[in-house]
Design an enzyme around this catalytic site. Structure first.
Site, PDB file in Angstrom:
ATOM      1  N   ASN A 113       0.902  -1.177   0.012  1.00  0.00           N
ATOM      2  CA  ASN A 113       0.084  -0.045   0.057  1.00  0.00           C
ATOM      3  C   ASN A 113       0.794   1.219  -0.050  1.00  0.00           C
ATOM      4  OD1 ASN A 113      -1.315   2.279   1.083  1.00  0.00           O
ATOM      5  ND2 ASN A 113      -2.840   0.908   1.488  1.00  0.00           N
ATOM      6  N   ASP A 149      -0.050   4.473   0.017  1.00  0.00           N
ATOM      7  CA  ASP A 149      -1.015   5.774   0.388  1.00  0.00           C
ATOM      8  C   ASP A 149       0.059   6.784   0.895  1.00  0.00           C
ATOM      9  OD1 ASP A 149      -2.964   4.403  -0.661  1.00  0.00           O
ATOM     10  OD2 ASP A 149      -3.962   4.256   1.489  1.00  0.00           O
ATOM     11  N   HIS A 150       0.980   6.342   1.696  1.00  0.00           N
ATOM     12  CA  HIS A 150       1.871   7.338   2.626  1.00  0.00           C
ATOM     13  C   HIS A 150       2.645   8.020   2.157  1.00  0.00           C
ATOM     14  CE1 HIS A 150      -1.077   6.729   5.468  1.00  0.00           C
ATOM     15  NE2 HIS A 150      -1.048   5.526   5.724  1.00  0.00           N
ATOM     16  N   HIS A 170      -5.905   3.580  -1.451  1.00  0.00           N
ATOM     17  CA  HIS A 170      -7.058   3.780  -0.940  1.00  0.00           C
ATOM     18  C   HIS A 170      -7.305   5.407  -1.539  1.00  0.00           C
ATOM     19  CE1 HIS A 170      -9.663   4.311   3.224  1.00  0.00           C
ATOM     20  NE2 HIS A 170     -10.270   4.561   1.972  1.00  0.00           N
ATOM     21  N   ARG A 201      -9.458   8.113  -0.685  1.00  0.00           N
ATOM     22  CA  ARG A 201     -10.344   8.530   0.331  1.00  0.00           C
ATOM     23  C   ARG A 201     -11.421   9.452  -0.033  1.00  0.00           C
ATOM     24  NH1 ARG A 201      -8.641   6.303   5.718  1.00  0.00           N
ATOM     25  NH2 ARG A 201     -10.565   7.725   6.483  1.00  0.00           N
ATOM     26  N   ARG A 255      -7.171  12.608   1.299  1.00  0.00           N
ATOM     27  CA  ARG A 255      -5.820  13.376   2.024  1.00  0.00           C
ATOM     28  C   ARG A 255      -4.551  12.780   1.572  1.00  0.00           C
ATOM     29  NH1 ARG A 255      -7.283   9.886   7.300  1.00  0.00           N
ATOM     30  NH2 ARG A 255      -9.168  11.157   7.367  1.00  0.00           N
ATOM     31  N   HIS A 256      -4.683  11.493   0.952  1.00  0.00           N
ATOM     32  CA  HIS A 256      -3.350  11.022   0.302  1.00  0.00           C
ATOM     33  C   HIS A 256      -3.531  10.850  -1.264  1.00  0.00           C
ATOM     34  CE1 HIS A 256      -5.171   7.341   1.853  1.00  0.00           C
ATOM     35  NE2 HIS A 256      -4.883   7.627   3.320  1.00  0.00           N
ATOM     36  N   GLU A 294      -8.816   0.460  -2.648  1.00  0.00           N
ATOM     37  CA  GLU A 294      -9.458   0.346  -1.604  1.00  0.00           C
ATOM     38  C   GLU A 294     -10.463   1.564  -1.649  1.00  0.00           C
ATOM     39  OE1 GLU A 294      -7.180   0.950   2.054  1.00  0.00           O
ATOM     40  OE2 GLU A 294      -6.200  -1.322   1.667  1.00  0.00           O
ATOM     41  N   THR A 303      -6.919   6.781  10.582  1.00  0.00           N
ATOM     42  CA  THR A 303      -6.912   5.586   9.386  1.00  0.00           C
ATOM     43  C   THR A 303      -8.007   4.676   9.709  1.00  0.00           C
ATOM     44  OG1 THR A 303      -5.435   3.812   8.853  1.00  0.00           O
ATOM     45  CG2 THR A 303      -5.689   4.097  11.276  1.00  0.00           C
ATOM     46  N   THR A 304      -8.200   3.506   8.942  1.00  0.00           N
ATOM     47  CA  THR A 304      -9.313   2.794   8.926  1.00  0.00           C
ATOM     48  C   THR A 304      -9.568   2.049  10.128  1.00  0.00           C
ATOM     49  OG1 THR A 304      -9.021   2.353   6.519  1.00  0.00           O
ATOM     50  CG2 THR A 304     -10.695   1.137   7.519  1.00  0.00           C
ATOM     51  N   GLU A 308     -11.264  -9.420   3.777  1.00  0.00           N
ATOM     52  CA  GLU A 308      -9.757  -8.911   3.988  1.00  0.00           C
ATOM     53  C   GLU A 308      -9.777  -8.853   5.629  1.00  0.00           C
ATOM     54  OE1 GLU A 308      -7.054  -6.266   2.105  1.00  0.00           O
ATOM     55  OE2 GLU A 308      -6.309  -5.465   3.781  1.00  0.00           O
ATOM     56  N   HIS A 334      -3.769  -4.403   8.091  1.00  0.00           N
ATOM     57  CA  HIS A 334      -3.770  -3.150   9.097  1.00  0.00           C
ATOM     58  C   HIS A 334      -2.771  -3.244   9.793  1.00  0.00           C
ATOM     59  CE1 HIS A 334      -5.162   0.470  10.638  1.00  0.00           C
ATOM     60  NE2 HIS A 334      -5.654   0.747   9.339  1.00  0.00           N
ATOM     61  N   GLY A 335      -1.844  -2.609  10.107  1.00  0.00           N
ATOM     62  CA  GLY A 335      -0.915  -2.251  11.276  1.00  0.00           C
ATOM     63  C   GLY A 335       0.261  -3.421  11.291  1.00  0.00           C
ATOM     64  N   GLY A 389       1.025  -1.206   4.295  1.00  0.00           N
ATOM     65  CA  GLY A 389       1.528  -0.045   3.961  1.00  0.00           C
ATOM     66  C   GLY A 389       2.368   0.805   4.806  1.00  0.00           C
ATOM     67  N   HIS A 390       1.747   1.421   6.041  1.00  0.00           N
ATOM     68  CA  HIS A 390       2.395   2.341   6.768  1.00  0.00           C
ATOM     69  C   HIS A 390       3.732   1.950   7.406  1.00  0.00           C
ATOM     70  CE1 HIS A 390       2.595   4.756  10.553  1.00  0.00           C
ATOM     71  NE2 HIS A 390       2.502   5.684   9.657  1.00  0.00           N
TER      72      HIS A 390
HETATM   73  N1  PXP Z   1      -5.866  -2.908   4.445  1.00  0.00           N
HETATM   74  C1  PXP Z   1      -6.701  -2.218   4.550  1.00  0.00           C
HETATM   75  C2  PXP Z   1      -8.015  -2.499   3.929  1.00  0.00           C
HETATM   76  C3  PXP Z   1      -6.558  -0.855   4.844  1.00  0.00           C
HETATM   77  O1  PXP Z   1      -7.582   0.119   5.135  1.00  0.00           O
HETATM   78  C4  PXP Z   1      -5.155  -0.538   4.910  1.00  0.00           C
HETATM   79  C5  PXP Z   1      -4.841   1.062   5.427  1.00  0.00           C
HETATM   80  O2  PXP Z   1      -4.955   1.691   4.506  1.00  0.00           O
HETATM   81  C6  PXP Z   1      -4.194  -1.706   5.065  1.00  0.00           C
HETATM   82  C7  PXP Z   1      -4.615  -2.707   4.648  1.00  0.00           C
HETATM   83  C8  PXP Z   1      -2.813  -1.328   5.401  1.00  0.00           C
HETATM   84  O3  PXP Z   1      -2.766  -0.889   6.677  1.00  0.00           O
HETATM   85  P1  PXP Z   1      -1.157  -0.399   7.340  1.00  0.00           P
HETATM   86  O4  PXP Z   1      -0.937   0.812   6.462  1.00  0.00           O
HETATM   87  O5  PXP Z   1      -1.529  -0.047   8.388  1.00  0.00           O
HETATM   88  O6  PXP Z   1      -0.306  -1.274   6.742  1.00  0.00           O
END
Ligand code: PXP
Length: 254
Positions: free
Chosen positions: A8, A10-11, A44, A46, A50-51, A74, A104-105, A155, A198-199, A220-221
């Site tokens: 991901n 996004d950042h 994503h 949004r 924002r990104h 996303e 974040t989500t 997911e 996520h995370g 991603g992050h």
């Molecule tokens: N999966 C989904 C559905 C998400 O919304 C996100 C965050 O945008 C991620 C995965 C990735 O999460 P992270 O950026 O914390 O790795």
């Protein structure tokens, strides 16, 4: 079953947008990620942009098409986003809950409450060949509702597990991991493909990657943050190595 890594980006856009500048470009990071071995790109769009921007989606779509790799788009379950996805025709669409004020989500989609809206968006997205995934908590009723909504993929939200593990709350982390395992097994038994995300960081990836029904992780992050220090290819190589080690250990146990 092999385990794919979706990166991901996004950042990268978050950093670009902090200056209102034209760089760093998310598409450049996406290309580097694919060269480094990512199996696909996740972005994503949004509602508040924002990104990732609409223009980013267009160039990411072209890049993934050119490289023969999937773009996982996303998106919130809104008419605007469904319209954009219908014209971008991404390989995959992941429906997520979205609140403007969240950082974040925060949680999974409530597929039970939003059944009609989600089923309708899923059906429309499937008309352009998108593989539809619903981002949910590992809750059996949400998993069954995802099948009823016509999704091909769920997911599972790993954020709570990763937060608990990082905080050293072992019992809580174990309990959530148990729910993720049961959720993955149920979803797989019901014919869904199972993803997770996520995370996730280096410290939390192995227990998640060791859940045998999971076919894809979206990260991603952490990877973008780590890229500041070691570069994106190195961060991706290390993450992939941990994912593969988890699968090798799993096979050794079987
Ligand atoms: N999966 C989904 C559905 C998400 O919304 C996100 C965050 O945008 C991620 C995965 C990735 O999460 P992270 O950026 O914390 O790795």
């Amino acid at each position: 079953m092999s385990l794919r890594l979706g990166v991901n980006i996004d950042h990268v856009a978050t950093i670009r947008n902090a200056r209102g500048a034209s760089y760093p470009e998310p598409v450049r990071a996406a290309e580097l990620a694919l060269i480094a071995g990512a199996d696909g790109i996740t972005a994503h769009l949004r509602e508040d942009r924002r990104h990732i921007s609409d223009a980013d989606i267009a160039v990411l779509t072209d890049l993934c098409h050119k490289r023969g790799k999937p773009l996982n788009f996303e998106m919130a379950v809104t008419d605007e986003m469904v319209g954009i996805a219908l014209s971008a025709r991404p390989h995959a669409a992941c429906l997520v809950p979205e609140r403007r004020e969240e950082v974040t989500t925060e949680g999974g989609l409530d597929v039970i409450k939003g059944q009609n809206r989600i089923a309708d968006a899923t059906a429309r997205l499937r008309t352009v060949g998108a593989r539809v995934s619903l981002f949910i908590e590992p809750d059996p009723d949400q998993i069954r509702a995802s099948v009823a909504a016509g999704a091909q993929v769920v997911e599972l939200h790993t954020g709570a597990y990763c937060d608990a593990a990082r905080a050293g709350e072992e019992a809580r982390a174990e309990a959530i991991l148990k729910r993720l395992k049961a959720g993955a097994a149920l979803a797989h038994d019901l014919g869904l493909e199972v993803h997770a995300g996520h995370g996730i960081d280096y410290a939390t990836v192995k227990p998640i990657a060791a859940i045998p029904q999971i076919a894809e992780l979206n990260i991603g992050h952490f990877l973008i943050g780590e890229a500041i220090f070691v570069g994106l290819p190195e961060a991706i190589h290390r993450m992939r190595a941990l994912m593969e080690a988890a699968r090798v250990e799993l096979e050794a146990l079987a």
